[in-house]
Design a protein around this motif. Structure first.
Motif, PDB file in Angstrom:
ATOM      1  N   ALA A  37     -12.513  24.491  38.989  1.00 46.07           N
ATOM      2  CA  ALA A  37     -12.499  23.795  37.698  1.00 46.07           C
ATOM      3  C   ALA A  37     -11.835  24.666  36.630  1.00 46.07           C
ATOM      4  O   ALA A  37     -11.044  24.169  35.805  1.00 46.07           O
ATOM      5  CB  ALA A  37     -13.926  23.429  37.287  1.00 46.07           C
ATOM      6  N   LEU A  38     -12.135  25.963  36.639  1.00 49.28           N
ATOM      7  CA  LEU A  38     -11.487  26.879  35.705  1.00 49.28           C
ATOM      8  C   LEU A  38      -9.985  26.933  35.959  1.00 49.28           C
ATOM      9  O   LEU A  38      -9.178  26.969  35.022  1.00 49.28           O
ATOM     10  CB  LEU A  38     -12.082  28.284  35.830  1.00 49.28           C
ATOM     11  N   ALA A  39      -9.607  26.939  37.260  1.00 51.76           N
ATOM     12  CA  ALA A  39      -8.187  26.976  37.606  1.00 51.76           C
ATOM     13  C   ALA A  39      -7.474  25.730  37.074  1.00 51.76           C
ATOM     14  O   ALA A  39      -6.365  25.814  36.534  1.00 51.76           O
ATOM     15  CB  ALA A  39      -8.022  27.088  39.121  1.00 51.76           C
ATOM     16  N   LYS A  40      -8.109  24.576  37.231  1.00 52.05           N
ATOM     17  CA  LYS A  40      -7.494  23.335  36.723  1.00 52.05           C
ATOM     18  C   LYS A  40      -7.348  23.393  35.199  1.00 52.05           C
ATOM     19  O   LYS A  40      -6.322  22.980  34.654  1.00 52.05           O
ATOM     20  CB  LYS A  40      -8.328  22.122  37.135  1.00 52.05           C
ATOM     21  N   HIS A  41      -8.371  23.917  34.531  1.00 49.71           N
ATOM     22  CA  HIS A  41      -8.305  24.069  33.077  1.00 49.71           C
ATOM     23  C   HIS A  41      -7.131  24.962  32.674  1.00 49.71           C
ATOM     24  O   HIS A  41      -6.354  24.625  31.769  1.00 49.71           O
ATOM     25  CB  HIS A  41      -9.630  24.651  32.570  1.00 49.71           C
ATOM     26  N   LEU A  42      -6.975  26.078  33.373  1.00 48.80           N
ATOM     27  CA  LEU A  42      -5.936  27.037  33.005  1.00 48.80           C
ATOM     28  C   LEU A  42      -4.535  26.547  33.368  1.00 48.80           C
ATOM     29  O   LEU A  42      -3.571  26.846  32.652  1.00 48.80           O
ATOM     30  CB  LEU A  42      -6.203  28.390  33.680  1.00 48.80           C
ATOM     31  N   THR A  43      -4.410  25.810  34.471  1.00 47.45           N
ATOM     32  CA  THR A  43      -3.077  25.354  34.874  1.00 47.45           C
ATOM     33  C   THR A  43      -2.518  24.270  33.958  1.00 47.45           C
ATOM     34  O   THR A  43      -1.354  23.892  34.093  1.00 47.45           O
ATOM     35  CB  THR A  43      -3.082  24.827  36.330  1.00 47.45           C
ATOM     36  N   GLN A  44      -3.334  23.777  33.033  1.00 50.14           N
ATOM     37  CA  GLN A  44      -2.801  22.847  32.032  1.00 50.14           C
ATOM     38  C   GLN A  44      -1.882  23.574  31.053  1.00 50.14           C
ATOM     39  O   GLN A  44      -0.984  22.960  30.463  1.00 50.14           O
ATOM     40  CB  GLN A  44      -3.946  22.184  31.239  1.00 50.14           C
ATOM     41  N   ASP A  45      -2.094  24.895  30.859  1.00 46.91           N
ATOM     42  CA  ASP A  45      -1.334  25.664  29.864  1.00 46.91           C
ATOM     43  C   ASP A  45      -0.597  26.862  30.446  1.00 46.91           C
ATOM     44  O   ASP A  45       0.266  27.433  29.774  1.00 46.91           O
ATOM     45  CB  ASP A  45      -2.277  26.162  28.759  1.00 46.91           C
ATOM     46  N   TYR A  46      -0.943  27.270  31.671  1.00 50.28           N
ATOM     47  CA  TYR A  46      -0.321  28.444  32.284  1.00 50.28           C
ATOM     48  C   TYR A  46       0.214  28.072  33.667  1.00 50.28           C
ATOM     49  O   TYR A  46      -0.282  27.141  34.303  1.00 50.28           O
ATOM     50  CB  TYR A  46      -1.329  29.589  32.419  1.00 50.28           C
ATOM     51  N   HIS A  47       1.208  28.812  34.115  1.00 54.96           N
ATOM     52  CA  HIS A  47       1.753  28.582  35.449  1.00 54.96           C
ATOM     53  C   HIS A  47       0.688  28.887  36.500  1.00 54.96           C
ATOM     54  O   HIS A  47      -0.115  29.822  36.354  1.00 54.96           O
ATOM     55  CB  HIS A  47       2.976  29.477  35.681  1.00 54.96           C
ATOM     56  N   PHE A  97      -3.322  24.834  46.549  1.00 57.26           N
ATOM     57  CA  PHE A  97      -4.402  24.090  45.917  1.00 57.26           C
ATOM     58  C   PHE A  97      -4.316  24.198  44.396  1.00 57.26           C
ATOM     59  O   PHE A  97      -4.410  23.189  43.672  1.00 57.26           O
ATOM     60  CB  PHE A  97      -5.749  24.600  46.415  1.00 57.26           C
ATOM     61  N   PHE A  98      -4.128  25.414  43.878  1.00 57.39           N
ATOM     62  CA  PHE A  98      -4.043  25.604  42.432  1.00 57.39           C
ATOM     63  C   PHE A  98      -2.825  24.884  41.853  1.00 57.39           C
ATOM     64  O   PHE A  98      -2.894  24.324  40.752  1.00 57.39           O
ATOM     65  CB  PHE A  98      -3.976  27.092  42.095  1.00 57.39           C
ATOM     66  N   LEU A  99      -1.689  24.902  42.575  1.00 58.16           N
ATOM     67  CA  LEU A  99      -0.497  24.187  42.109  1.00 58.16           C
ATOM     68  C   LEU A  99      -0.766  22.688  41.978  1.00 58.16           C
ATOM     69  O   LEU A  99      -0.270  22.035  41.054  1.00 58.16           O
ATOM     70  CB  LEU A  99       0.667  24.423  43.068  1.00 58.16           C
ATOM     71  N   LEU A 216      -6.475  34.433  23.269  1.00 54.77           N
ATOM     72  CA  LEU A 216      -7.770  35.106  23.226  1.00 54.77           C
ATOM     73  C   LEU A 216      -8.887  34.189  23.714  1.00 54.77           C
ATOM     74  O   LEU A 216      -9.813  34.623  24.411  1.00 54.77           O
ATOM     75  CB  LEU A 216      -8.054  35.572  21.790  1.00 54.77           C
ATOM     76  N   GLY A 217      -8.796  32.901  23.422  1.00 52.94           N
ATOM     77  CA  GLY A 217      -9.821  31.954  23.832  1.00 52.94           C
ATOM     78  C   GLY A 217      -9.835  31.681  25.326  1.00 52.94           C
ATOM     79  O   GLY A 217     -10.813  31.132  25.848  1.00 52.94           O
ATOM     80  N   ASP A 218      -8.744  32.045  26.027  1.00 54.14           N
ATOM     81  CA  ASP A 218      -8.669  31.821  27.467  1.00 54.14           C
ATOM     82  C   ASP A 218      -8.939  33.088  28.276  1.00 54.14           C
ATOM     83  O   ASP A 218      -9.001  33.028  29.512  1.00 54.14           O
ATOM     84  CB  ASP A 218      -7.280  31.289  27.852  1.00 54.14           C
ATOM     85  N   LEU A 219      -9.087  34.207  27.591  1.00 57.05           N
ATOM     86  CA  LEU A 219      -9.244  35.479  28.297  1.00 57.05           C
ATOM     87  C   LEU A 219     -10.478  35.477  29.194  1.00 57.05           C
ATOM     88  O   LEU A 219     -10.449  35.972  30.330  1.00 57.05           O
ATOM     89  CB  LEU A 219      -9.324  36.627  27.280  1.00 57.05           C
TER      90      LEU A 219
END
Length: 305
Positions: A37-47, A97-99, A216-219
């Motif tokens: 779930a964290l990976a999906k959240h982060l892949t919205q804004d990061y590669h 999977f993350f992609l 900073l909010g994603d660290l």
């Protein structure tokens, strides 16, 4: 009387260990689903490769801290090529999977990845010479049909990104078979270190091409994703030392429930009816294959007894 009481105490001990194993695998599955779930959240804004880098580098740091006093002996292996292949397969499964998470729902991706238990049965028969009868072959085919229900190729709702977790499931099956082969030859932490190091090395090389400064909010999420992955793997390893694999295998499908929960709670995603149907077909096929393997294992045990 003493013999009877000894049997009772032994039975309680076995039940206790099995219960611990079940709790540990449930904890591991929960941690993995939270990581996803964290990976999906982060892949919205990061590669996705930046997120995969965080997952493996975090595991590398944690495992290194645990084995720092015996790192030299942990790194020793007589099967570097198998460790390398195993690590590449795990890296492929995680990356694919993350992609996919940037394009399809968490529940859909998890349902397709849950093909891996039946694919492991097929791969073990091909590469390790483990027996596979027509019923288990049928289970594999039914599970593949379930994946096609989720993916729905040829229809308007089909997304090419749905093929990513399908390829990831095949990679994970290769990783599991390599792990099964090397389990009695190298220690658990040896395998953990090599997988973490290879994933960190590959993704570190890619970072200049995909890196985006971390807000900073994603660290916290980048730090947590590596810790969750490492802790989840440790829970699974400990679970399989407490209880038999045949007992624990069905509990891996609880990850589908966790994925559906996170998908709705965080991303407001609800799997459609065909995703639910396909997931149920995959789970039913996986449970059937597990049941057949458990039956065969019991027969072998009785024959040896």
């Amino acid at each position: 009387m003493r013999e009877w009481s000894g049997r009772v105490i032994g039975s309680v001990g076995r039940i206790g260990a099995t219960a611990q194993g079940i709790l540990l695998i449930l904890a591991g599955v929960l941690l993995f689903s939270t990581m996803d779930a964290l990976a999906k959240h982060l892949t919205q804004d990061y590669h996705a490769m930046q997120v995969v880098w965080a997952r493996y580098s975090g595991q590398t740091v944690l495992v290194a801290l645990i084995v720092v006093r015996r790192l030299r002996s942990v790194l020793r292996t007589e099967h570097p090529w198998v460790q390398g292949l195993r690590s590449v397969m795990q890296f492929g499964a995680t990356s694919l999977f993350f992609l996919s998470l940037a394009h399809i729902g968490l529940a859909e991706a998890t349902a397709i990845m849950d093909l891996n238990p039946v694919l492991i049965t097929l791969a073990a028969a091909i590469f390790l010479g483990e027996p596979i009868g027509p019923r288990r072959v049928m289970g594999v085919l039914v599970a593949m049909a379930g994946a096609m229900i989720v993916i729905r190729p040829g229809l308007g709702v089909f997304q090419p990104a749905a093929l990513l977790p399908l390829a990831g499931a095949f990679c994970y099956a290769g990783f599991a078979v390599a792990t099964r082969w090397i389990a009695g030859r190298d220690g658990v932490f040896t395998s953990l270190v090599y997988a973490a190091l290879l994933g960190t090395l590959i993704t570190s090389v890619l970072q200049p091409f995909v890196w985006r400064p971390i807000a900073l909010g994603d660290l916290w999420a980048f730090l947590a994703i590596g810790a969750l992955g490492a802790l989840a793997q440790m829970c699974l390893i400990r679970a399989f030392t407490q209880a038999e694999a045949a007992v624990l295998a069905p509990f891996g499908y609880v990850g589908l429930i966790f994925a559906a929960f996170w998908g709705f709670a965080v991303f407001r995603e609800l799997p459609d009816r065909w995703t639910v149907v396909g997931a149920l077909v995959i789970v039913a096929a996986g449970l059937y294959v597990w049941h057949r393997e458990a039956q065969i294992a019991r027969r072998k045990a009785r024959g040896q007894g």
